[in-house]
Structure formats: structure tokens, C-alpha cells
Design a protein around this motif. Structure first.
Motif, PDB file in Angstrom:
ATOM      1  N   GLN A 194       0.829  -1.209   0.000  1.00  0.00           N
ATOM      2  CA  GLN A 194       0.000   0.000   0.000  1.00  0.00           C
ATOM      3  C   GLN A 194       0.863   1.258   0.000  1.00  0.00           C
ATOM      4  OE1 GLN A 194      -3.066   0.548  -0.467  1.00  0.00           O
ATOM      5  NE2 GLN A 194      -4.415  -0.977   0.453  1.00  0.00           N
ATOM      6  N   GLU A 195       1.922   1.239   0.801  1.00  0.00           N
ATOM      7  CA  GLU A 195       2.820   2.396   0.859  1.00  0.00           C
ATOM      8  C   GLU A 195       3.464   2.641  -0.511  1.00  0.00           C
ATOM      9  OE1 GLU A 195       6.053   3.732   4.072  1.00  0.00           O
ATOM     10  OE2 GLU A 195       6.769   2.110   2.786  1.00  0.00           O
ATOM     11  N   ALA A 196       3.909   1.567  -1.156  1.00  0.00           N
ATOM     12  CA  ALA A 196       4.523   1.688  -2.487  1.00  0.00           C
ATOM     13  C   ALA A 196       3.507   2.166  -3.516  1.00  0.00           C
ATOM     14  CB  ALA A 196       5.120   0.338  -2.903  1.00  0.00           C
ATOM     15  N   MET A 197       2.266   1.679  -3.413  1.00  0.00           N
ATOM     16  CA  MET A 197       1.225   2.082  -4.357  1.00  0.00           C
ATOM     17  C   MET A 197       0.901   3.566  -4.212  1.00  0.00           C
ATOM     18  SD  MET A 197      -1.232  -1.315  -4.262  1.00  0.00           S
ATOM     19  CE  MET A 197      -2.652  -0.301  -4.053  1.00  0.00           C
ATOM     20  N   GLN A 198       0.826   4.060  -2.980  1.00  0.00           N
ATOM     21  CA  GLN A 198       0.558   5.484  -2.773  1.00  0.00           C
ATOM     22  C   GLN A 198       1.659   6.332  -3.403  1.00  0.00           C
ATOM     23  OE1 GLN A 198      -2.204   6.858  -1.556  1.00  0.00           O
ATOM     24  NE2 GLN A 198      -3.061   4.813  -1.270  1.00  0.00           N
ATOM     25  N   ARG A 199       2.878   5.865  -3.287  1.00  0.00           N
ATOM     26  CA  ARG A 199       4.023   6.570  -3.883  1.00  0.00           C
ATOM     27  C   ARG A 199       3.914   6.555  -5.415  1.00  0.00           C
ATOM     28  NH1 ARG A 199       8.356   3.538  -1.509  1.00  0.00           N
ATOM     29  NH2 ARG A 199       7.942   4.598   0.462  1.00  0.00           N
ATOM     30  N   LEU A 200       3.502   5.406  -5.947  1.00  0.00           N
ATOM     31  CA  LEU A 200       3.407   5.229  -7.399  1.00  0.00           C
ATOM     32  C   LEU A 200       2.305   6.098  -8.009  1.00  0.00           C
ATOM     33  CD1 LEU A 200       4.230   3.669  -9.978  1.00  0.00           C
ATOM     34  CD2 LEU A 200       2.663   1.840  -9.261  1.00  0.00           C
ATOM     35  N   MET A 201       1.238   6.344  -7.268  1.00  0.00           N
ATOM     36  CA  MET A 201       0.100   7.091  -7.803  1.00  0.00           C
ATOM     37  C   MET A 201       0.393   8.572  -8.044  1.00  0.00           C
ATOM     38  SD  MET A 201      -3.222   5.713  -5.711  1.00  0.00           S
ATOM     39  CE  MET A 201      -3.665   3.985  -5.618  1.00  0.00           C
ATOM     40  N   VAL A 202       1.384   9.106  -7.368  1.00  0.00           N
ATOM     41  CA  VAL A 202       1.619  10.554  -7.406  1.00  0.00           C
ATOM     42  C   VAL A 202       1.916  11.027  -8.832  1.00  0.00           C
ATOM     43  CG1 VAL A 202       3.127  12.421  -6.600  1.00  0.00           C
ATOM     44  CG2 VAL A 202       2.429  10.599  -5.028  1.00  0.00           C
ATOM     45  N   GLY A 203       1.164  12.029  -9.275  1.00  0.00           N
ATOM     46  CA  GLY A 203       1.424  12.654 -10.565  1.00  0.00           C
ATOM     47  C   GLY A 203       0.962  11.870 -11.771  1.00  0.00           C
ATOM     48  N   ARG A 204       0.132  10.834 -11.569  1.00  0.00           N
ATOM     49  CA  ARG A 204      -0.354  10.025 -12.693  1.00  0.00           C
ATOM     50  C   ARG A 204      -1.879  10.001 -12.705  1.00  0.00           C
ATOM     51  NH1 ARG A 204       4.541   7.273 -13.486  1.00  0.00           N
ATOM     52  NH2 ARG A 204       5.632   6.910 -11.512  1.00  0.00           N
ATOM     53  N   THR A 205      -2.441   9.656 -13.851  1.00  0.00           N
ATOM     54  CA  THR A 205      -3.856   9.335 -13.939  1.00  0.00           C
ATOM     55  C   THR A 205      -3.991   7.875 -13.516  1.00  0.00           C
ATOM     56  OG1 THR A 205      -4.123  10.859 -15.789  1.00  0.00           O
ATOM     57  CG2 THR A 205      -5.877   9.234 -15.434  1.00  0.00           C
ATOM     58  N   VAL A 206      -4.754   7.635 -12.456  1.00  0.00           N
ATOM     59  CA  VAL A 206      -4.802   6.295 -11.863  1.00  0.00           C
ATOM     60  C   VAL A 206      -6.218   5.735 -11.931  1.00  0.00           C
ATOM     61  CG1 VAL A 206      -4.357   4.928  -9.787  1.00  0.00           C
ATOM     62  CG2 VAL A 206      -2.961   6.954 -10.266  1.00  0.00           C
ATOM     63  N   ILE A 207      -6.321   4.499 -12.416  1.00  0.00           N
ATOM     64  CA  ILE A 207      -7.592   3.767 -12.416  1.00  0.00           C
ATOM     65  C   ILE A 207      -7.414   2.528 -11.550  1.00  0.00           C
ATOM     66  CG2 ILE A 207      -9.263   2.504 -13.814  1.00  0.00           C
ATOM     67  CD1 ILE A 207      -8.493   4.317 -16.161  1.00  0.00           C
ATOM     68  N   VAL A 208      -8.242   2.402 -10.523  1.00  0.00           N
ATOM     69  CA  VAL A 208      -8.153   1.281  -9.590  1.00  0.00           C
ATOM     70  C   VAL A 208      -9.416   0.438  -9.707  1.00  0.00           C
ATOM     71  CG1 VAL A 208      -7.905   0.564  -7.184  1.00  0.00           C
ATOM     72  CG2 VAL A 208      -6.765   2.652  -7.980  1.00  0.00           C
ATOM     73  N   ILE A 209      -9.265  -0.807 -10.186  1.00  0.00           N
ATOM     74  CA  ILE A 209     -10.393  -1.744 -10.152  1.00  0.00           C
ATOM     75  C   ILE A 209     -10.467  -2.292  -8.734  1.00  0.00           C
ATOM     76  CG2 ILE A 209     -11.346  -3.897 -11.050  1.00  0.00           C
ATOM     77  CD1 ILE A 209      -9.762  -3.436 -13.601  1.00  0.00           C
ATOM     78  N   ALA A 210     -11.573  -2.023  -8.060  1.00  0.00           N
ATOM     79  CA  ALA A 210     -11.653  -2.338  -6.630  1.00  0.00           C
ATOM     80  C   ALA A 210     -12.697  -3.402  -6.358  1.00  0.00           C
ATOM     81  CB  ALA A 210     -11.975  -1.076  -5.834  1.00  0.00           C
ATOM     82  N   HIS A 211     -12.269  -4.461  -5.691  1.00  0.00           N
ATOM     83  CA  HIS A 211     -13.188  -5.479  -5.212  1.00  0.00           C
ATOM     84  C   HIS A 211     -13.470  -5.241  -3.728  1.00  0.00           C
ATOM     85  CE1 HIS A 211     -12.176  -7.292  -9.020  1.00  0.00           C
ATOM     86  NE2 HIS A 211     -10.901  -7.257  -8.678  1.00  0.00           N
ATOM     87  N   ARG A 212     -12.446  -4.799  -3.015  1.00  0.00           N
ATOM     88  CA  ARG A 212     -12.609  -4.400  -1.612  1.00  0.00           C
ATOM     89  C   ARG A 212     -12.744  -2.877  -1.595  1.00  0.00           C
ATOM     90  NH1 ARG A 212      -8.153  -6.359   2.185  1.00  0.00           N
ATOM     91  NH2 ARG A 212      -6.838  -5.438   0.592  1.00  0.00           N
ATOM     92  N   LEU A 213     -13.876  -2.376  -1.171  1.00  0.00           N
ATOM     93  CA  LEU A 213     -14.156  -0.946  -1.279  1.00  0.00           C
ATOM     94  C   LEU A 213     -13.316  -0.104  -0.318  1.00  0.00           C
ATOM     95  CD1 LEU A 213     -18.010  -0.936  -1.860  1.00  0.00           C
ATOM     96  CD2 LEU A 213     -16.136  -1.245  -3.470  1.00  0.00           C
ATOM     97  N   ALA A 214     -12.741  -0.736   0.699  1.00  0.00           N
ATOM     98  CA  ALA A 214     -11.874   0.011   1.613  1.00  0.00           C
ATOM     99  C   ALA A 214     -10.665   0.602   0.881  1.00  0.00           C
ATOM    100  CB  ALA A 214     -11.405  -0.897   2.753  1.00  0.00           C
ATOM    101  N   THR A 215     -10.322   0.036  -0.283  1.00  0.00           N
ATOM    102  CA  THR A 215      -9.141   0.502  -1.011  1.00  0.00           C
ATOM    103  C   THR A 215      -9.418   1.749  -1.844  1.00  0.00           C
ATOM    104  OG1 THR A 215      -9.599  -0.936  -2.908  1.00  0.00           O
ATOM    105  CG2 THR A 215      -8.213  -1.840  -1.165  1.00  0.00           C
ATOM    106  N   VAL A 216     -10.674   2.173  -1.960  1.00  0.00           N
ATOM    107  CA  VAL A 216     -10.978   3.336  -2.807  1.00  0.00           C
ATOM    108  C   VAL A 216     -11.488   4.546  -2.035  1.00  0.00           C
ATOM    109  CG1 VAL A 216     -11.476   1.891  -4.820  1.00  0.00           C
ATOM    110  CG2 VAL A 216     -13.356   2.575  -3.310  1.00  0.00           C
ATOM    111  N   VAL A 217     -11.597   4.437  -0.718  1.00  0.00           N
ATOM    112  CA  VAL A 217     -12.223   5.528   0.046  1.00  0.00           C
ATOM    113  C   VAL A 217     -11.433   6.836  -0.047  1.00  0.00           C
ATOM    114  CG1 VAL A 217     -13.427   3.990   1.640  1.00  0.00           C
ATOM    115  CG2 VAL A 217     -11.118   4.776   2.205  1.00  0.00           C
TER     116      VAL A 217
END
Length: 259
Positions: A194-217
Motif C-alpha cells: 500500500q505504501e509503495a502504491m501510494q508513492r506510485l500514484m503521485v502525478g499520474r492518472t490512476v484507475i483502480v479496479i476495486a473489489h474491496r471498497l476500503a481501497t478506494v475511500v
């Protein structure tokens, strides 16, 4: 899929995505997945795709990569209709972090460099550091030269996922697609991913396919799909307030299951 005659190379600039009156159904199926789907994802925004199985979430990202052609309408990235660009260059502009990363029976360095084969060892190591993968790699006797086994069998799920994230860092694309990358990890591995993903998202257009909704809040926007239509659109704080909303119903159901 074939490139159209005269297809040009594509280079994303900011990562704005537009679906304009898109209709689509898979060959051999009678039912359309999308019918007149129109939406815009702003450059640099982080968007979650949620909804029941079969509602169109994965199809949406497949069409974005032009793994299939639309039956009607068009998909535009940074003002360019993707039907008229070279497929290889389009897909090179979209980094993927799938739920089950595919690793090859090659070295860790080669698996990371799959995103950009000409990368230097220093660039590979920096991508691994950003993905929280460098610590476990450095502990291995052969380090980056370690062979991972068929499909990465010698690595844990969390380690494989961090290699996939390192690939995405190395690709350094304007658009990032993530498919519930922490779905099957233990809590310690999930925290590192999760920490690495948050770092990766910075400055990009991000699309997250979410099965667990806690990951998109915490995302900027959530698109709720049902039967190929976007039935709700907004941030978590707005959608959770809708008394009869599908998102609220799915979120409360998952919360009950978790407890």
C-alpha cells in the motif's frame, strides 16, 4: 487486433481519458456490455471502478488498452483517438499492476526491466527501492541476479506484487491501472505494498479496479458500474450518504462481512 493503416506512434502527455458514446459487446455474446457510455477522467486524477462482477469494470480497462475495438463511439487519450495509433506505443503508455502479477523464470533484475528492457542497473535498483522491494532483494545471496522460478514461485505474494510495482515505477507512464493489488496479502505485506502504491500514484492518472471498497475511500472519484452503466459517480464521502445508493449498499455489506 490489427493496427489501422497509417497508424502513428502515441505518446501520452497528461493522461486525460475520454469515453465518447462507447458501445461494446464481446463477440459471440448477445448482450452489450456498454451502450452509449460517455465519461471523462481528468489528467492526474485517481479514480476507482467498483460494482458487481460482470458490471464492466475490467472491460473498461481492456478497451482503454485497445485489447478490443469498440462497436460504436470512440476512446480518446490526450485528444487522440486510440483506434488510430500503434497499439504497442499505446500500451507502453499504460502501466499495469494486476491482482496476480506475471513473473518469468528469469532474474529479478530482468523481471523488473520487463517494463523497460534498456534500463540501467541503477534505474532498476531505484525502481525497486521506490516499490519497497530493495530490502528483500538485498537480503538474497544473489541479489538482483536471483532467479524467481516459474511464475515467480520462489517469491511470496507480497514480494511478487512489489516487483510488479517496481516495473510500473520503471515504466514511468502517465496512466496507471491497478487491479486490487493487495487482495490476497497478509497485513504486513499489504502495508508495504500500500505504501509503495501510494508513492506510485503521485502525478499520474490512476484507475483502480476495486473489489474491496476500503481501497478506494481515499481516491478522488469513484465510478459505480452496474449492467454496463455508470450509475453513481463521486467521492466516497458523497456516495456513502446516498440512502438507497448501490455503493453504500456494497460498502455496508463488505463492512458486515469484515466484522
Amino acid at each position: 487486433m490489427q493496427d489501422t493503416p497509417g497508424a502513428l506512434p502515441f505518446k501520452a502527455t497528461s493522461g486525460e481519458i475520454r469515453f465518447e458514446h462507447v458501445s461494446f459487446q464481446y463477440a459471440g455474446q448477445k448482450k452489450q456490455i456498454f451502450s452509449d457510455l460517455t465519461l471523462t477522467i481528468k489528467a492526474g486524477s485517481r479514480v476507482g471502478l467498483v460494482g458487481p462482477s460482470g458490471s464492466g469494470k475490467s472491460t473498461f480497462t481492456k478497451l482503454l488498452q485497445r485489447l478490443y475495438d469498440v462497436n460504436g463511439g470512440r476512446i480518446v487519450v490526450d485528444g487522440v483517438d486510440i483506434a488510430h495509433v500503434q497499439q504497442s506505443t499505446l500500451r507502453a503508455e499504460i502501466a499495469l499492476v494486476p491482482q496476480e502479477p506475471i513473473l518469468f523464470h528469469r532474474s529479478l533484475a530482468e523481471n523488473i526491466a520487463y517494463a523497460r528492457p534498456e534500463a540501467t542497473q541503477a534505474e532498476i535498483a531505484e525502481a525497486a527501492r521506490l516499490a519497497n522491494a530493495s530490502d528483500f532483494i538485498d537480503r538474497l545471496p544473489e541479489g538482483y541476479a536471483t532467479l524467481v522460478g516459474e511464475r515467480g514461485v520462489k517469491l511470496s505474494g507480497g514480494e511478487r506484487q512489489r516487483i510488479a510495482i517496481a516495473r510500473a515505477f520503471l515504466a514511468n507512464t502517465a496512466i496507471l491501472v491497478m487491479d486490487e493489488a493487495t487482495a490476497s496479502l497478509d497485513s504486513q505485506s499489504e502495508a508495504l505494498v500500500q505504501e509503495a502504491m501510494q508513492r506510485l500514484m503521485v502525478g499520474r492518472t490512476v484507475i483502480v479496479i476495486a473489489h474491496r471498497l476500503a481501497t478506494v475511500v481515499d481516491l478522488d472519484r469513484i465510478l459505480v458500474f452496474a449492467h454496463g452503466q455508470v450509475v453513481e459517480d463521486g467521492p466516497h464521502a458523497t456516495l456513502i450518504q446516498k440512502p438507497d445508493g448501490l455503493y453504500r449498499r456494497l460498502y455496508e455489506l463488505q463492512s458486515l462481512e469484515a466484522s
